[in-house]
Design a protein around this motif. Structure first.
Motif, mmCIF file in Angstrom:
data_model
loop_
_atom_site.group_PDB
_atom_site.id
_atom_site.type_symbol
_atom_site.label_atom_id
_atom_site.label_comp_id
_atom_site.label_asym_id
_atom_site.label_seq_id
_atom_site.Cartn_x
_atom_site.Cartn_y
_atom_site.Cartn_z
ATOM 1 N N SER A 112 6.079 -6.872 15.883
ATOM 2 C CA SER A 112 5.178 -5.834 15.357
ATOM 3 C C SER A 112 4.022 -5.607 16.323
ATOM 4 C CB SER A 112 4.673 -6.209 13.966
ATOM 5 O OG SER A 112 3.911 -7.397 14.011
ATOM 6 N N PHE A 126 8.670 -0.151 12.779
ATOM 7 C CA PHE A 126 7.515 -0.831 12.185
ATOM 8 C C PHE A 126 6.546 0.164 11.528
ATOM 9 C CE2 PHE A 126 8.927 -4.541 14.635
ATOM 10 C CZ PHE A 126 8.785 -5.522 13.665
ATOM 11 N N ARG A 127 6.362 1.336 12.145
ATOM 12 C CA ARG A 127 5.522 2.363 11.502
ATOM 13 C C ARG A 127 6.051 2.682 10.110
ATOM 14 N NH1 ARG A 127 2.310 6.843 14.499
ATOM 15 N NH2 ARG A 127 2.631 8.087 12.637
ATOM 16 N N TYR A 130 5.705 -0.337 7.567
ATOM 17 C CA TYR A 130 4.353 -0.498 7.030
ATOM 18 C C TYR A 130 4.010 0.633 6.057
ATOM 19 C CZ TYR A 130 3.044 -4.667 9.557
ATOM 20 O OH TYR A 130 2.972 -5.968 9.977
ATOM 21 N N ARG A 134 2.948 -0.076 2.230
ATOM 22 C CA ARG A 134 1.690 0.427 1.673
ATOM 23 C C ARG A 134 1.950 1.255 0.421
ATOM 24 N NH1 ARG A 134 -0.273 0.809 7.186
ATOM 25 N NH2 ARG A 134 0.833 2.770 7.337
ATOM 26 N N SER A 161 -3.573 -2.098 1.756
ATOM 27 C CA SER A 161 -3.753 -2.274 3.209
ATOM 28 C C SER A 161 -4.408 -3.615 3.494
ATOM 29 C CB SER A 161 -4.643 -1.165 3.779
ATOM 30 O OG SER A 161 -4.046 0.083 3.591
ATOM 31 N N ILE A 164 -1.812 -6.538 2.879
ATOM 32 C CA ILE A 164 -0.833 -6.616 3.980
ATOM 33 C C ILE A 164 -1.500 -7.204 5.226
ATOM 34 C CG2 ILE A 164 0.643 -5.264 5.526
ATOM 35 C CD1 ILE A 164 0.902 -3.197 3.209
#
Lengths: 199, 199
Positions: A112, A126-127, A130, A134, A161, A164
């Protein structure tokens, strides 16, 4: 390994070799990163030739895709179900489990970070990952907020957020020094601060 | 660049080249990691030969040491002073500043993740760095606790580990997608929850 013991012949052999290569990929990408590892390193670890390995994974990118798919498969197998409070207990259980076998935690941590560069082959993966985390977390916290179970007035998106980030950051500190932090205890303290109904 | 304009001759030339190599190292290590970058990549970026660069940095490890020293130098130049609340404002200011020039943030993110492996040449550097951060943060939060300014009964060590983790994790999310999180706002929300005297 997800290979049935009764399977025989060339298919079983291929599946077994793919599984071993993916395990080696998890370990190598989790140690030296995607950029630092080579397909030759993976072949060496399996005691086979590069040409032999390329029959199954023609390039490093194809092994990366298989490694990320396996990562998703294992993560999905440990997904929490049930009510929100159960989801919290399941999250804490997952964090505890992941410390017993830190290979996937290292993979997540190193890949990441590398993937923050837009040119990295796992950047979009990874974008997206996440963004999904979220969105799922915010939906769960919104239910708690609607029931008036959040102690502090805070946006569910913001709380997600933060949660995480907290998990990622604590895992980094723990991977650097196992004695430095108690991941589960800190995450529980954080959640209790915002959700007083949590035991 | 920290090179005086009036400096001349071979010393000035060497200092200038070292500074350029360190900048290239920050960028390359921050993108492909220490393992993924080569001294040849650095030489290419500077438009010079590998042999020429090796006159200043004989191997990749010596460049890494210089890069980490430069990182510490720039971080120290931005260290907060004054009272605890000022320290919080200074931290938030530093977070804001680092977003304008994310090179050092990427370097921290990628190298610290890679350095979780005990074989990594910066493993001890990052272990020590985090131990110092935890110790300094805990001392500051203990002063607040002693003055009764913490809203929640929490160990200063625990609060520090959480704050460091939060910053690292939010920076990872921001580096992956600049629109995904507001680092400063989330850190402020977190701190306000525990320190109600904060504006």
């Amino acid at each position: 390994m997800p290979v049935a013991r009764s399977a025989r012949g060339p298919y079983a052999k291929t599946a077994k070799l793919r599984a071993r290569a993916i395990d080696a990929g998890i370990e190598l990408f989790g140690t030296t990163g995607y950029y630092g590892a080579t397909l030759t390193d993976v072949a060496d670890r399996l005691g086979m030739s590069l040409t032999g390995l390329q029959h199954h994974f023609p390039d490093k990118g194809s092994l990366l895709v298989a490694v990320l798919e396996e990562r998703d498969r294992r993560a999905a197998a440990a997904v929490p179900g049930g009510s929100q409070v159960d989801a919290v207990e399941s999250l804490l259980g997952m964090l505890r489990e992941s410390q017993k076998n830190p290979g996937l935690m290292e993979l997540q941590c190193v890949l990441s970070a590398e993937a923050t560069s837009v040119e990295h082959p796992a950047h979009d993966y990874f974008r997206h990952r996440y963004a999904v985390l979220r969105s799922q977390g915010a939906a769960a916290f919104r239910q708690l907020a609607d029931r008036g179970e959040l102690a502090v007035p805070i946006e569910p998106e913001s709380l997600t957020s933060m949660l995480i980030a907290l998990v990622d950051g604590l895992q980094l500190q723990w991977l650097l020094d196992h004695d430095s932090v108690d991941i589960e205890a800190e995450v529980r303290t954080f959640l209790r601060t915002f959700i007083p109904t949590l035991h």
